[in-house]
Design a protein around this motif. Structure first.
Motif, mmCIF file in Angstrom:
data_model
loop_
_atom_site.group_PDB
_atom_site.id
_atom_site.type_symbol
_atom_site.label_atom_id
_atom_site.label_comp_id
_atom_site.label_asym_id
_atom_site.label_seq_id
_atom_site.Cartn_x
_atom_site.Cartn_y
_atom_site.Cartn_z
ATOM 1 N N LEU A 263 -50.979 20.406 57.558
ATOM 2 C CA LEU A 263 -50.137 21.433 58.180
ATOM 3 C C LEU A 263 -50.537 21.613 59.636
ATOM 4 O O LEU A 263 -49.688 21.692 60.529
ATOM 5 C CB LEU A 263 -50.294 22.763 57.437
ATOM 6 N N MET A 264 -51.848 21.679 59.867
ATOM 7 C CA MET A 264 -52.373 21.838 61.216
ATOM 8 C C MET A 264 -51.877 20.724 62.111
ATOM 9 O O MET A 264 -51.427 20.948 63.232
ATOM 10 C CB MET A 264 -53.904 21.798 61.122
ATOM 11 N N PHE A 265 -51.925 19.510 61.583
ATOM 12 C CA PHE A 265 -51.510 18.362 62.370
ATOM 13 C C PHE A 265 -50.037 18.444 62.737
ATOM 14 O O PHE A 265 -49.652 18.244 63.888
ATOM 15 C CB PHE A 265 -51.792 17.072 61.598
ATOM 16 N N PHE A 266 -49.189 18.787 61.752
ATOM 17 C CA PHE A 266 -47.769 18.819 62.060
ATOM 18 C C PHE A 266 -47.414 19.977 62.990
ATOM 19 O O PHE A 266 -46.513 19.864 63.807
ATOM 20 C CB PHE A 266 -46.936 18.863 60.776
ATOM 21 N N ALA A 267 -48.159 21.066 62.873
ATOM 22 C CA ALA A 267 -47.868 22.206 63.725
ATOM 23 C C ALA A 267 -48.307 21.954 65.167
ATOM 24 O O ALA A 267 -47.665 22.385 66.111
ATOM 25 C CB ALA A 267 -48.541 23.459 63.177
ATOM 26 N N MET A 268 -49.423 21.264 65.327
ATOM 27 C CA MET A 268 -50.003 21.119 66.669
ATOM 28 C C MET A 268 -50.123 19.650 67.070
ATOM 29 O O MET A 268 -51.086 19.263 67.714
ATOM 30 C CB MET A 268 -51.396 21.745 66.707
ATOM 31 N N GLN A 269 -49.129 18.846 66.693
ATOM 32 C CA GLN A 269 -49.242 17.406 66.859
ATOM 33 C C GLN A 269 -49.657 16.960 68.255
ATOM 34 O O GLN A 269 -50.537 16.128 68.419
ATOM 35 C CB GLN A 269 -47.891 16.803 66.514
ATOM 36 N N PHE B 196 -54.890 9.493 58.448
ATOM 37 C CA PHE B 196 -56.083 9.864 59.221
ATOM 38 C C PHE B 196 -56.418 11.342 59.088
ATOM 39 O O PHE B 196 -57.568 11.737 59.212
ATOM 40 C CB PHE B 196 -55.895 9.526 60.705
ATOM 41 N N VAL B 197 -55.402 12.154 58.846
ATOM 42 C CA VAL B 197 -55.629 13.595 58.808
ATOM 43 C C VAL B 197 -56.307 14.025 57.509
ATOM 44 O O VAL B 197 -56.991 15.030 57.448
ATOM 45 C CB VAL B 197 -54.287 14.338 58.974
ATOM 46 N N ILE B 198 -56.127 13.208 56.472
ATOM 47 C CA ILE B 198 -56.677 13.558 55.164
ATOM 48 C C ILE B 198 -58.179 13.288 55.157
ATOM 49 O O ILE B 198 -58.649 12.347 55.783
ATOM 50 C CB ILE B 198 -56.001 12.713 54.079
ATOM 51 N N SER B 199 -58.902 14.107 54.419
ATOM 52 C CA SER B 199 -60.348 13.923 54.320
ATOM 53 C C SER B 199 -60.673 12.583 53.646
ATOM 54 O O SER B 199 -59.959 12.112 52.772
ATOM 55 C CB SER B 199 -60.929 15.084 53.523
ATOM 56 N N GLN B 200 -61.782 11.979 54.094
ATOM 57 C CA GLN B 200 -62.187 10.690 53.533
ATOM 58 C C GLN B 200 -62.495 10.792 52.048
ATOM 59 O O GLN B 200 -62.335 9.815 51.311
ATOM 60 C CB GLN B 200 -63.426 10.188 54.264
ATOM 61 N N VAL B 201 -62.950 11.962 51.618
ATOM 62 C CA VAL B 201 -63.213 12.152 50.199
ATOM 63 C C VAL B 201 -61.912 11.991 49.412
ATOM 64 O O VAL B 201 -61.870 11.322 48.375
ATOM 65 C CB VAL B 201 -63.810 13.557 49.943
ATOM 66 N N VAL B 202 -60.853 12.581 49.941
ATOM 67 C CA VAL B 202 -59.567 12.490 49.254
ATOM 68 C C VAL B 202 -59.043 11.054 49.290
ATOM 69 O O VAL B 202 -58.565 10.531 48.276
ATOM 70 C CB VAL B 202 -58.561 13.477 49.879
ATOM 71 N N VAL B 203 -59.189 10.392 50.434
ATOM 72 C CA VAL B 203 -58.798 8.979 50.511
ATOM 73 C C VAL B 203 -59.584 8.181 49.478
ATOM 74 O O VAL B 203 -59.032 7.341 48.758
ATOM 75 C CB VAL B 203 -59.037 8.420 51.928
ATOM 76 N N GLY B 204 -60.875 8.476 49.380
ATOM 77 C CA GLY B 204 -61.714 7.780 48.407
ATOM 78 C C GLY B 204 -61.219 7.990 46.985
ATOM 79 O O GLY B 204 -61.107 7.052 46.204
ATOM 80 N N LEU B 205 -60.872 9.237 46.668
ATOM 81 C CA LEU B 205 -60.379 9.521 45.315
ATOM 82 C C LEU B 205 -59.049 8.825 45.063
ATOM 83 O O LEU B 205 -58.822 8.273 43.986
ATOM 84 C CB LEU B 205 -60.226 11.033 45.113
ATOM 85 N N ILE B 206 -58.177 8.851 46.064
ATOM 86 C CA ILE B 206 -56.877 8.206 45.907
ATOM 87 C C ILE B 206 -57.068 6.725 45.584
ATOM 88 O O ILE B 206 -56.441 6.181 44.676
ATOM 89 C CB ILE B 206 -56.031 8.360 47.194
ATOM 90 N N PHE B 207 -57.978 6.078 46.320
ATOM 91 C CA PHE B 207 -58.151 4.646 46.101
ATOM 92 C C PHE B 207 -58.940 4.342 44.826
ATOM 93 O O PHE B 207 -58.704 3.321 44.190
ATOM 94 C CB PHE B 207 -58.794 3.986 47.324
#
Lengths: 283, 395
Positions: A263-269, B196-207
């Motif tokens: 959300l932060m990213f889309f709001a403040m891209q 890139f915006v998603i936390s690496q932990v979440v990327v890790g879980l997804i993969f």
């Protein structure tokens, strides 16, 4: 513009591009889409092998509700907020001061100290880990949210200083020069003249640091052991261990952890991207 | 004449008055700081456990510290010495808080870690607060040289560095693909940047889930080619595959590659955004000039576009190297270094040795961290050298 604008090419190519664009995006985000689909299907679907088809029933609210009801996800999210917001404020505020000092004043330590901030910002976390743990222990702030904030704020000050110094350096120096000649006090120049001018940099840094800290996993897992103080990133990992075979819940919790930065990213891209390029490319 | 003197003395009086007040506050704050302890706070506020007094104590200490700093600043600015040397003193006042903070938490620990690496220590102090470690010289480094896990980690770090570099050309490729002005392209660009915006932990879980050989994304794609669904004797549908889908994270030879591939996903997005911003700033005159000279496609990219993208490439390489050497979150979420330590990297191995299960080996862990630091130092020096050159040019 490079490559040549697609609207100048043949109709076939234009059409191909328009078709290719969504297909490429679909493939690129496929892992994310798949996990989203998992997070809204009932557990029985996964057990019977319906992992990718149409969910037998849509359980968006039930699954996400269950995450909040069954786990401490809400507490984790709040903890993350309690870590990320103060860290952002402290490190950006401190960097306004240090960046100003390093950009405006021409003293012989300006460049070496600037490089010290830059270098410290790039070191591997592991070289800091044990002394920081030891120090937090002795200051009796290990395992607490403020203890983690202290470290994050100090470390992020390095990156913020790098950014802020370069930003202030690009401001017209004559402004400050003339204010000085008028006899304005150094602190008043900073407060009334420079601070209003660096607002875009402050915005960019805030968005970026908030996201960095929100996504931090390493320092939280090193400095916090108490379950009640854990941030969401570590919390989600713990849930992964507890909810073996309950992929619909694990995926829902993971996606929850990703929502605020997205959300932060889309709001403040615009600010976000300006921050990521380290101020190297303007625009 | 008389009125003039009174004004002067008045001014002098308020200035001294302010200085004295600031001095008193400073002394009080420092004295209180030395006096405050968790035991005292526990007693004063009646906390049942010492641990509960920790956070309040911290806030009291921080408030006192801020008070002391503010008082010190007031004191300094009211000195006539400051007024005569404003431009020399002011930068140090602006710098002081951030610099001291950064020194304490970042710069000093580097040297502490290096010194730990010459000791054997488990992180504990005895009851009198005396350090329980012992000085062992280069012993930890000798152990490292005979540790097969260390070599595996080092090799994996090298793999990360090499393969992670793929993010740069792939990022450039996607950036070129998206650098058009069709309708809705901005949304496409932001959605491509999404990982890139998603936390690496979440990327890790997804993969981790995508790689799961039983019900993951990859096994699903696998089954299109190698599996058929049969009805077994119980009358249920079962999936029969030949060969069986690979268990990427459970396989010693594939685990690291699987994690690197997962790590590339957000890293490509980062490089892509760097190049997209870079492409935005390219001068259209030069492109047109190149077109007139008959350059197009690859030639145009190589000779006209890439030179202008140099700053973006530089940043992309720097952040990719740092990302590769910092890889920790993914490994912690996806394999914890396993199977049998085959996906370890120095960062994770150090963590495991120092604070993992069993006894903490602070000395050995620090030696691993020092090696990692020295590798990073090569890149840091290069980066600083480049920055130095830019600074000199700018003058």
């Amino acid at each position: 513009m490079f490559p040549s604008p697609i609207e100048k090419s043949s109709v076939g190519l234009r059409l191909a591009y328009k078709v290719l664009l969504p297909v490429a995006l679909f493939l690129w985000l496929l892992p994310l889409l798949a996990i989203f689909m998992t997070s809204i299907r009932p557990a029985s679907d996964i057990a019977t092998g319906n992992v990718f088809g149409i969910p037998s029933s849509f359980q968006l609210l039930q699954n996400y509700g269950e995450v909040f009801a069954k786990t401490d996800a809400l507490q984790y999210l709040l903890n993350t907020l309690m870590i990320a917001v103060p860290t952002t404020i402290i490190s950006v505020a401190l960097a306004c001061l240090t960046g100003y000092a390093l950009a405006i004043y021409k003293f012989k330590w300006a460049l070496p100290l600037f490089f010290l901030f830059v270098a410290g910002n790039f070191v591997p976390f592991q070289i800091l880990m044990l002394p920081v743990v030891d120090m937090s222990n002795r200051l009796e702030i290990i395992n607490t949210v403020p203890g983690l904030v202290m470290f994050h704020a100090a470390f992020q000050t390095g990156f913020c200083t790098l950014f802020m110094r370069n930003f202030i350096k690009a401001l017209p120096f004559e402004l400050i020069e003339s204010a000085r000649l008028e006899g304005v006090d150094e602190f008043k120049i900073f407060w009334h003249l420079v601070l209003p001018l660096v607002k875009p940099a402050v915005a960019a840094l805030c968005v970026l640091i908030f996201t960095f800290i929100w996504n931090d996993f390493f320092w939280a897992s090193v400095l916090i052991r108490d379950d009640s103080n854990l941030p969401i990133t570590v919390g989600v990992r713990t849930l992964n261990g507890e909810f073996v075979q309950q992929w619909h819940l694990v995926s829902a919790a993971s996606l929850l952890a990703a929502v605020p930065p997205v959300l932060m990213f889309f709001a403040m891209q615009k600010h976000f991207i300006a921050g990521l390029t380290l101020g190297a490319t303007k625009g | 004449m008389t009125s003039n003197t009174t004004v002067l003395t008045d001014r002098f009086a308020t200035a001294t008055g302010r200085a004295i007040a600031a001095g008193v506050v400073l002394v009080l704050c420092v004295a209180a700081l030395m006096f405050v302890s968790t035991d005292l706070v526990q007693e004063l506020f009646g906390y049942s456990q010492n641990i509960k007094a920790r956070e309040p104590t911290f806030f009291i200490r921080i408030s006192l510290l801020i008070g002391a700093i503010a008082a010190a600043f007031f004191l300094i600015t009211s000195l006539s010495y400051y007024k005569r040397n404003k431009v020399a003193i002011a930068p140090w006042m602006f710098l002081s808080i951030g610099l001291v903070f950064f020194m304490i938490y970042v710069i000093v620990p580097i040297f502490q870690s290096i010194s730990y690496s010459f000791t054997r220590w488990n992180g504990l102090y005895d009851i009198n607060g005396i350090w329980t470690g012992e000085w062992v010289g280069l012993h930890n480094y000798k152990l490292l040289l005979n540790d097969p896990n260390f070599y595996t980690s080092l090799w994996n770090n090298l793999l990360w560095l090499l393969l992670f570099m793929l993010a740069v050309p792939i990022g450039l490729f996607i950036a070129l693909f998206l650098n058009q002005t069709v309708r809705g392209i901005r949304i496409y660009k932001s959605l491509f940047f999404f990982p890139f915006v998603i936390s690496q932990v979440v990327v890790g879980l997804i993969f981790t889930w995508a790689y799961n050989p039983e019900f993951g994304l990859l096994s699903e794609i696998w089954s299109w080619f190698f599996c058929e669904t049969k009805t077994n004797i119980m009358g249920n549908l079962t999936r029969v595959c030949s060969p069986e889908p690979p268990s990427i994270l459970g396989d010693e030879t594939m685990a690291t590659y699987g994690i690197i591939a997962a790590g590339l996903w957000p890293q490509i997005a980062y490089c892509m955004i760097l190049y997209l911003t870079g492409l935005n700033n390219i001068s259209s005159d030069q492109i047109e000039a190149g077109r007139l000279d008959g350059a197009k496609g690859w030639k145009m990219l190589r000779h006209v576009v890439l030179p202008q993208l140099k700053p973006a490439t530089f940043i992309a390489i720097v952040v990719t190297v740092i990302g590769a050497l910092r890889s920790f979150d993914m490994i912690a979420t996806m394999t914890q270094g396993g199977p049998y330590g085959s996906s370890n990297v120095l960062a994770y191995y150090m963590y495991d040795q120092a604070v993992g299960e069993g006894v903490g080996r602070y000395g050995y862990g620090s030696a691993i961290a020092t090696v990692l630091f020295l590798i990073m130092l090569v890149y840091i020096s290069y980066f600083l050298w480049r920055m130095y050159q830019d600074e000199m040019e700018a003058r």
